[in-house]
Design a protein around this motif. Structure first.
Motif, PDB file in Angstrom:
ATOM      1  N   SER A  70       0.642  -1.194  -0.027  1.00 18.35           N
ATOM      2  CA  SER A  70       0.118   0.080  -0.012  1.00 18.35           C
ATOM      3  C   SER A  70       0.691   1.286  -0.012  1.00 18.35           C
ATOM      4  CB  SER A  70      -0.890  -0.055   1.353  1.00 18.35           C
ATOM      5  OG  SER A  70      -1.785  -1.092   1.246  1.00 18.35           O
ATOM      6  N   SER A  72       2.391   4.826  -1.246  1.00 17.97           N
ATOM      7  CA  SER A  72       1.985   6.004  -1.897  1.00 17.97           C
ATOM      8  C   SER A  72       3.113   7.198  -1.962  1.00 17.97           C
ATOM      9  CB  SER A  72       0.892   6.606  -1.476  1.00 17.97           C
ATOM     10  OG  SER A  72       1.013   6.919  -0.058  1.00 17.97           O
ATOM     11  N   VAL A  74       3.807  11.239  -2.234  1.00 18.80           N
ATOM     12  CA  VAL A  74       3.360  12.662  -2.456  1.00 18.80           C
ATOM     13  C   VAL A  74       4.396  13.671  -2.504  1.00 18.80           C
ATOM     14  CG1 VAL A  74       1.049  11.760  -1.607  1.00 18.80           C
ATOM     15  CG2 VAL A  74       2.680  12.945  -0.183  1.00 18.80           C
ATOM     16  N   PRO A  80      -0.137  13.400  -5.309  1.00 13.16           N
ATOM     17  CA  PRO A  80       0.631  12.289  -5.828  1.00 13.16           C
ATOM     18  C   PRO A  80       1.720  12.241  -6.706  1.00 13.16           C
ATOM     19  CG  PRO A  80      -1.513  12.004  -6.399  1.00 13.16           C
ATOM     20  CD  PRO A  80      -1.432  13.313  -5.671  1.00 13.16           C
ATOM     21  N   GLU A  82       4.214  10.183  -9.393  1.00 16.02           N
ATOM     22  CA  GLU A  82       4.299   8.879 -10.236  1.00 16.02           C
ATOM     23  C   GLU A  82       5.460   8.172  -9.741  1.00 16.02           C
ATOM     24  OE1 GLU A  82       4.375   7.307 -14.757  1.00 16.02           O
ATOM     25  OE2 GLU A  82       4.402   9.546 -14.485  1.00 16.02           O
ATOM     26  N   TYR A 105       3.802   4.016   3.462  1.00 17.40           N
ATOM     27  CA  TYR A 105       3.482   2.358   3.173  1.00 17.40           C
ATOM     28  C   TYR A 105       3.237   1.639   4.499  1.00 17.40           C
ATOM     29  CZ  TYR A 105       8.586   2.339   4.661  1.00 17.40           C
ATOM     30  OH  TYR A 105       9.631   2.589   5.198  1.00 17.40           O
TER      31      TYR A 105
END
Length: 587
Positions: A70, A72, A74, A80, A82, A105
């Motif tokens: 999970s 991500s 930012v 967010p 890439e 995470y």
């Protein structure tokens, strides 16, 4: 913008600042936590980050990134970015403009025995190698770690702690060598020679706190006797009393030791525990303050090959009981019992005739143990211990007992402290400075070549000998066997031993001896009754096919090896003994 694994930098370098880590242990009963890593403003078009592929103290690649889910990433505004995963423990982020990068995470932590990360409803052990990602460009920058944990928990680490559940470190290398233990503990503090210590127990066990504290105080006072000082101001002993995990790992100014909860009270268990504590404590100098050049600095993403792991690990095993003996924690009889065990283990390892300790050091990253390893390889800990013993005897002999192995370690500490590291040539230079004699020929014979030591000659140098056995020799078949599924399962067949010569191999299932089937559990007693004077026919299954083999047994001592002093030691032998053991001749 399309994300690429390799891109040319079109902006200025990263802007330095403090890296901030936070871990929220929100579901301890499920071994789960949420991790956040906040990197200061970056000004490159791509930004990489990693989770190490191994942890310090264990020379083996581990699937540490498998606990990350999970994820991500930012920017400063929470938008967010890439990203994609590029390798087993590596990720790449596309950065379109100068910004702070925050990585979040979920972490699954249930690797207690690996001593990388473990979370449950009573504690969390967090080794940064399995918990916190890093960026190579920020590796040398200061950082802060904060924790959100249950209210009753207390957080401890070797790092500076400005307030509860907060730690600071000057760089990632200090963080990765300063594990955090947080939870419900028993904790005890003491001071020796102006240095502060903490002894922490997680888990209930049959340990004796007062005895442990008393002996640790004696142990830590021995360090300056070898190295002339301490490389720390505070040190933490983290003890895990568990239901299965065993082992220990050294760190910069702390150690974690894991033992089953009922393995502290008996004298032999307690000596084993204190030997482990001594081993990891010695690593505070040997490995953490000075180590092979090939591992300075650590490369966390791949193997760090060195032909000197026998010196990093084996010499630590060698010195551990010397410190306990000079500290008065163990007796001379207990010290010699360990020496005898090392000799027996080596003499029962045919691999010592095939692999050198230098080759074993290099190959330690792929060492798997087991039957093949015992027959064709050596272990860097035991054979490194014996190589260190051989080296110390050479130093003592060449200096008439004026110098010993500890002088070499002090030299390495003084001349090759990190980040410098040392090479094989550096060790040889140190040996020549200490003794006045070149060690190139010795090194080729004892380190770069398989070295089956003449233990009797080494023992005689320090006035010791093997104690004669009082029992008749027992029959030796050259295998190890256990009852399994109604058969005698061969778990080890010694290279060139009687069973090996007869064609038996590991995994064969013996069902009968001289044509007679034996009931489960009767194998050992039956084998002891047989004579070494005549061959024995074993019937066994291999690939579900019944086969037979005739074994011509030999004999070996029925007693464990014991060492004793010679009847009339010379002054030279007594002096060599003192230079070796660190105490006066005790008999």
């Amino acid at each position: 913008m399309k994300l690429t694994a390799v891109a040319a930098s079109c902006w200025s370098a990263l802007v330095w600042g403090q890296v901030e880590y936070h871990i929220n242990i929100d579901q301890p009963q499920h071994h789960l936590a949420q991790v956040e890593a906040k990197f200061p403003q970056v000004s490159t078009d791509t930004f990489e980050f990693h989770l190490p592929n191994w942890r310090t103290g264990r020379y083996l690649l581990l699937p540490l990134a498998d606990g990350v889910r999970s994820m991500s990433v930012v920017d400063s505004n929470g938008e967010p970015l890439e990203w994609k995963k590029t390798a087993r423990g590596s990720w790449l982020v596309q950065v379109d403009k100068p910004t702070q990068v925050t990585v979040r995470y979920q972490l699954h932590a249930d690797q207690l025995g690996d001593r990388s990360r473990h979370i449950d409803d009573s504690h969390a052990f967090l080794d940064a190698s399995g918990v916190f990602v890093y960026n190579p460009e920020f590796r040398d920058q200061p950082l802060e770690v904060s924790l959100t944990v249950p209210e009753s928990w207390r957080s401890v680490a070797g790092m500076d702690s400005p307030k509860a559940h907060h730690f600071t470190a000057p760089n990632y290398d200090v963080l990765i060598d300063s594990p955090i233990e947080t939870g419900e503990h028993q904790s005890f503090e003491f001071t020796v020679d102006g240095k502060d210590y903490e002894l922490l127990f997680w888990g209930q066990g049959n340990y004796d706190v007062e005895q442990t504290l008393e002996d640790l105080k004696k142990l830590v006072a021995q360090g300056p006797g070898i190295w002339g000082g301490y490389p720390y101001d505070r040190y933490v002993f983290m003890i895990h009393a568990t239901s299965g995990a065993r082992g220990a790992t050294e760190h910069l100014n702390s150690t974690v030791i894991q033992r089953t909860r009922d393995s502290f009270a008996e004298r032999k268990d307690y000596i084993s525990f204190m030997s482990t504590a001594s081993h990891e404590y010695i690593h505070t100098w040997n490995v953490k303050a000075y180590r092979p050049q090939a591992m300075a600095p650590y490369d966390y993403q791949q193997e760090n090959y060195s032909r000197l792991l026998w010196l990093a690990e084996g010499s630590t095993s060698y010195l551990q009981n010397q410190l306990l003996l000079t500290a008065g924690v163990i007796t001379i009889d207990e010290f010699l019992a360990d020496v005898a065990k090392r000799i027996e283990r080596s003499e029962a390892t045919p691999g010592r005739e095939i692999q050198s300790v230098a080759d074993a050091s290099f190959d330690n990253w792929i060492a798997t143990g087991g039957d093949y390893a015992r027959n064709h390889s050596v272990n860097i800990y035991n054979e490194g211990y014996l190589a260190s013993w051989s080296l110390e005897m050479a130093i003592i002999e060449r200096t008439q007992a004026e110098k010993n192995y500890k002088d070499l370690h002090r030299y390495l500490y003084e001349q090759h402290r990190l980040p410098k590291g040392y090479s094989e040539q550096d060790v040889k230079v140190g040996l020549k400075r200490i003794t006045g004699v070149a060690f190139d020929d010795w090194w080729q014979q004892a380190i770069d070549s398989p070295n089956s030591l003449d233990f009797d000659a080494i023992l005689a140098q320090v006035g010791l000998q093997r104690k004669a056995s009082s029992k008749p020799a027992r029959v030796d078949y050259g295998f190890e066997l256990k009852a399994d599924q109604g058969t005698g399962l061969l778990t080890h067949v010694r290279r060139d031993g009687p069973a090996w010569q007869a064609g038996l191999t590991k995994g064969d299932r013996v069902i009968a001896i001289d044509g007679q089937w034996l009931k489960p559990g009767k194998w050992s007693s039956k084998l002891k009754q047989l004579s070494a004077d005549k061959p024995v026919t074993f019937s066994y299954f291999r690939r579900d096919t019944l086969m037979t083999a005739m074994v011509h047994p030999s004999t070996k001592s029925a007693e464990k090896l014991k060492l004793e002093p010679v009847a009339q030691p010379t002054d030279a032998q007594k002096a060599a003994f003192t230079a070796w053991a660190g105490i006066d001749w005790p008999w």
